[in-house]
Design a protein around this motif. Structure first.
Motif, PDB file in Angstrom:
ATOM      1  N   ALA A 184      19.557  -5.190  -2.718  1.00  0.00           N
ATOM      2  CA  ALA A 184      20.479  -4.845  -3.798  1.00  0.00           C
ATOM      3  C   ALA A 184      20.077  -5.644  -5.035  1.00  0.00           C
ATOM      4  CB  ALA A 184      21.911  -5.191  -3.393  1.00  0.00           C
ATOM      5  N   PRO A 185      20.249  -5.070  -6.222  1.00  0.00           N
ATOM      6  CA  PRO A 185      19.876  -5.792  -7.447  1.00  0.00           C
ATOM      7  C   PRO A 185      20.464  -7.209  -7.523  1.00  0.00           C
ATOM      8  CG  PRO A 185      20.383  -3.526  -7.979  1.00  0.00           C
ATOM      9  CD  PRO A 185      20.733  -3.718  -6.521  1.00  0.00           C
ATOM     10  N   THR A 186      21.651  -7.392  -6.999  1.00  0.00           N
ATOM     11  CA  THR A 186      22.292  -8.716  -7.047  1.00  0.00           C
ATOM     12  C   THR A 186      21.637  -9.718  -6.092  1.00  0.00           C
ATOM     13  OG1 THR A 186      23.908  -7.989  -5.411  1.00  0.00           O
ATOM     14  CG2 THR A 186      24.534  -7.770  -7.736  1.00  0.00           C
ATOM     15  N   GLN A 187      20.817  -9.251  -5.142  1.00  0.00           N
ATOM     16  CA  GLN A 187      20.175 -10.133  -4.169  1.00  0.00           C
ATOM     17  C   GLN A 187      18.759 -10.549  -4.578  1.00  0.00           C
ATOM     18  OE1 GLN A 187      20.468  -7.300  -0.903  1.00  0.00           O
ATOM     19  NE2 GLN A 187      21.844  -8.715   0.165  1.00  0.00           N
ATOM     20  N   ARG A 188      18.171  -9.887  -5.544  1.00  0.00           N
ATOM     21  CA  ARG A 188      16.748 -10.055  -5.851  1.00  0.00           C
ATOM     22  C   ARG A 188      16.399 -11.445  -6.374  1.00  0.00           C
ATOM     23  NH1 ARG A 188      16.081  -3.880  -8.138  1.00  0.00           N
ATOM     24  NH2 ARG A 188      16.669  -2.965  -6.127  1.00  0.00           N
ATOM     25  N   ASP A 189      17.153 -11.947  -7.330  1.00  0.00           N
ATOM     26  CA  ASP A 189      16.871 -13.289  -7.858  1.00  0.00           C
ATOM     27  C   ASP A 189      17.030 -14.347  -6.769  1.00  0.00           C
ATOM     28  OD1 ASP A 189      16.149 -12.492 -10.402  1.00  0.00           O
ATOM     29  OD2 ASP A 189      18.150 -12.811 -11.253  1.00  0.00           O
ATOM     30  N   ALA A 190      18.056 -14.219  -5.960  1.00  0.00           N
ATOM     31  CA  ALA A 190      18.281 -15.183  -4.874  1.00  0.00           C
ATOM     32  C   ALA A 190      17.135 -15.116  -3.863  1.00  0.00           C
ATOM     33  CB  ALA A 190      19.616 -14.908  -4.180  1.00  0.00           C
ATOM     34  N   PHE A 191      16.633 -13.926  -3.587  1.00  0.00           N
ATOM     35  CA  PHE A 191      15.505 -13.761  -2.668  1.00  0.00           C
ATOM     36  C   PHE A 191      14.269 -14.483  -3.207  1.00  0.00           C
ATOM     37  CE2 PHE A 191      11.690 -11.188  -1.595  1.00  0.00           C
ATOM     38  CZ  PHE A 191      11.644 -11.452  -0.234  1.00  0.00           C
ATOM     39  N   LEU A 192      13.964 -14.274  -4.491  1.00  0.00           N
ATOM     40  CA  LEU A 192      12.791 -14.916  -5.092  1.00  0.00           C
ATOM     41  C   LEU A 192      12.955 -16.434  -5.131  1.00  0.00           C
ATOM     42  CD1 LEU A 192      12.063 -12.375  -7.958  1.00  0.00           C
ATOM     43  CD2 LEU A 192      10.769 -12.694  -5.833  1.00  0.00           C
ATOM     44  N   ARG A 193      14.147 -16.914  -5.433  1.00  0.00           N
ATOM     45  CA  ARG A 193      14.397 -18.362  -5.409  1.00  0.00           C
ATOM     46  C   ARG A 193      14.232 -18.899  -3.992  1.00  0.00           C
ATOM     47  NH1 ARG A 193      18.620 -16.915  -8.725  1.00  0.00           N
ATOM     48  NH2 ARG A 193      20.127 -17.252  -7.060  1.00  0.00           N
ATOM     49  N   SER A 194      14.700 -18.150  -3.000  1.00  0.00           N
ATOM     50  CA  SER A 194      14.569 -18.581  -1.605  1.00  0.00           C
ATOM     51  C   SER A 194      13.100 -18.654  -1.187  1.00  0.00           C
ATOM     52  CB  SER A 194      15.332 -17.645  -0.671  1.00  0.00           C
ATOM     53  OG  SER A 194      16.711 -17.724  -0.910  1.00  0.00           O
ATOM     54  N   LEU A 195      12.311 -17.659  -1.564  1.00  0.00           N
ATOM     55  CA  LEU A 195      10.882 -17.708  -1.254  1.00  0.00           C
ATOM     56  C   LEU A 195      10.230 -18.923  -1.903  1.00  0.00           C
ATOM     57  CD1 LEU A 195       9.713 -13.978  -1.531  1.00  0.00           C
ATOM     58  CD2 LEU A 195       9.907 -15.368   0.545  1.00  0.00           C
ATOM     59  N   SER A 196      10.579 -19.197  -3.153  1.00  0.00           N
ATOM     60  CA  SER A 196      10.028 -20.369  -3.849  1.00  0.00           C
ATOM     61  C   SER A 196      10.417 -21.659  -3.142  1.00  0.00           C
ATOM     62  CB  SER A 196      10.513 -20.411  -5.296  1.00  0.00           C
ATOM     63  OG  SER A 196       9.923 -19.367  -6.024  1.00  0.00           O
ATOM     64  N   LYS A 197      11.660 -21.742  -2.674  1.00  0.00           N
ATOM     65  CA  LYS A 197      12.107 -22.934  -1.944  1.00  0.00           C
ATOM     66  C   LYS A 197      11.320 -23.098  -0.648  1.00  0.00           C
ATOM     67  CE  LYS A 197      16.882 -23.325  -3.483  1.00  0.00           C
ATOM     68  NZ  LYS A 197      18.295 -23.248  -3.063  1.00  0.00           N
ATOM     69  N   ILE A 198      11.104 -21.997   0.055  1.00  0.00           N
ATOM     70  CA  ILE A 198      10.343 -22.056   1.303  1.00  0.00           C
ATOM     71  C   ILE A 198       8.930 -22.562   1.027  1.00  0.00           C
ATOM     72  CG2 ILE A 198       9.255 -20.655   3.111  1.00  0.00           C
ATOM     73  CD1 ILE A 198      11.838 -18.878   2.981  1.00  0.00           C
ATOM     74  N   VAL A 199       8.277 -21.995   0.025  1.00  0.00           N
ATOM     75  CA  VAL A 199       6.918 -22.418  -0.316  1.00  0.00           C
ATOM     76  C   VAL A 199       6.897 -23.901  -0.669  1.00  0.00           C
ATOM     77  CG1 VAL A 199       5.047 -22.149  -1.996  1.00  0.00           C
ATOM     78  CG2 VAL A 199       6.108 -20.133  -0.976  1.00  0.00           C
ATOM     79  N   SER A 200       7.821 -24.338  -1.513  1.00  0.00           N
ATOM     80  CA  SER A 200       7.872 -25.746  -1.920  1.00  0.00           C
ATOM     81  C   SER A 200       8.113 -26.672  -0.731  1.00  0.00           C
ATOM     82  CB  SER A 200       8.972 -25.965  -2.956  1.00  0.00           C
ATOM     83  OG  SER A 200       8.645 -25.310  -4.145  1.00  0.00           O
ATOM     84  N   ALA A 201       8.933 -26.237   0.191  1.00  0.00           N
ATOM     85  CA  ALA A 201       9.285 -27.079   1.330  1.00  0.00           C
ATOM     86  C   ALA A 201       8.165 -27.196   2.355  1.00  0.00           C
ATOM     87  CB  ALA A 201      10.547 -26.540   2.002  1.00  0.00           C
ATOM     88  N   VAL A 202       7.333 -26.184   2.485  1.00  0.00           N
ATOM     89  CA  VAL A 202       6.337 -26.207   3.567  1.00  0.00           C
ATOM     90  C   VAL A 202       4.887 -26.303   3.103  1.00  0.00           C
ATOM     91  CG1 VAL A 202       7.862 -24.987   5.164  1.00  0.00           C
ATOM     92  CG2 VAL A 202       6.200 -23.685   3.831  1.00  0.00           C
ATOM     93  N   GLU A 203       4.632 -26.171   1.788  1.00  0.00           N
ATOM     94  CA  GLU A 203       3.238 -26.242   1.367  1.00  0.00           C
ATOM     95  C   GLU A 203       2.731 -27.668   1.495  1.00  0.00           C
ATOM     96  OE1 GLU A 203       2.547 -25.062  -2.668  1.00  0.00           O
ATOM     97  OE2 GLU A 203       4.073 -26.393  -3.438  1.00  0.00           O
ATOM     98  N   PRO A 204       1.445 -27.813   1.818  1.00  0.00           N
ATOM     99  CA  PRO A 204       0.885 -29.166   1.938  1.00  0.00           C
ATOM    100  C   PRO A 204       0.942 -29.886   0.604  1.00  0.00           C
ATOM    101  CG  PRO A 204      -0.612 -27.528   2.851  1.00  0.00           C
ATOM    102  CD  PRO A 204       0.481 -26.795   2.142  1.00  0.00           C
ATOM    103  N   ASP A 205       1.238 -31.186   0.648  1.00  0.00           N
ATOM    104  CA  ASP A 205       1.195 -31.958  -0.592  1.00  0.00           C
ATOM    105  C   ASP A 205      -0.212 -32.534  -0.777  1.00  0.00           C
ATOM    106  OD1 ASP A 205       0.972 -34.187   1.073  1.00  0.00           O
ATOM    107  OD2 ASP A 205       3.051 -34.784   0.843  1.00  0.00           O
ATOM    108  N   ASP A 206      -0.412 -33.368  -1.752  1.00  0.00           N
ATOM    109  CA  ASP A 206      -1.743 -33.901  -2.068  1.00  0.00           C
ATOM    110  C   ASP A 206      -2.334 -34.741  -0.951  1.00  0.00           C
ATOM    111  OD1 ASP A 206      -1.782 -32.653  -4.506  1.00  0.00           O
ATOM    112  OD2 ASP A 206      -0.989 -34.376  -5.594  1.00  0.00           O
ATOM    113  N   THR A 207      -1.500 -35.262  -0.034  1.00  0.00           N
ATOM    114  CA  THR A 207      -2.019 -36.079   1.053  1.00  0.00           C
ATOM    115  C   THR A 207      -2.402 -35.246   2.257  1.00  0.00           C
ATOM    116  OG1 THR A 207       0.164 -36.419   2.042  1.00  0.00           O
ATOM    117  CG2 THR A 207      -0.542 -38.006   0.351  1.00  0.00           C
TER     118      THR A 207
END
Length: 155
Positions: A126-149
């Protein structure tokens, strides 16, 4: 023998993210046409276009693509005449990357494919869910992507 129903489908986050990625790649490939770019090549070329002659390190930071994959993507795009690498004046060890005229044309040609792929993917929500979905994907990526170490995430 069991019949395949939606309740029988695997519902792990790992599997569903992988399948969603496969579907998105297939949609983009069908739409991109003669530009012949992959989604990651498109992301790299977009990052180049939105930067002032970035280094490959800058592209890694902006896209999240690992260094060895980035080097391969830039090598392939260079071989196709879509990007150009050259040493910078300030640091002779560093390469700056820029789109060629051919690359700018390929990027312009691929942009409608990227937009329509995004629209098709997001149309499942639904149009009202799209921004939240994209923010959630960004949070997932930020939380699990390898850091510099080389360690994953924050924990």
């Amino acid at each position: 023998m069991k019949h395949d129903t939606s309740s029988d489908r695997i519902s792990s986050a790992l599997h569903l993210l992988h399948r969603a990625g496969q579907c998105a790649d297939e949609l983009f490939a069908l739409r991109v046409g003669e530009a012949g770019l992959t989604p990651r090549q498109y992301a790299v070329m977009t990052a180049i276009a939105n930067s002032e002659e970035p280094s490959q390190t800058t592209l890694v930071e902006r896209t999240g693509i690992d260094r060895s994959t980035m080097a391969d993507i830039v090598r392939r795009l260079t071989a196709r005449g879509l990007v150009q690498r050259r040493r910078t004046r300030r640091d002779a060890r560093r390469y700056a990357v820029r789109l060629t005229d051919k690359g700018e044309g390929a990027l312009r040609q691929a942009e409608p494919a990227a937009r329509s792929t995004d629209e098709r993917i997001l149309s499942a929500l639904a149009p009202t869910q799209r921004d939240a979905f994209l923010r959630s994907l960004s949070k997932i990526v930020s939380a699990v992507e390898p850091d510099d170490t080389g360690r994953n995430g924050r924990g």
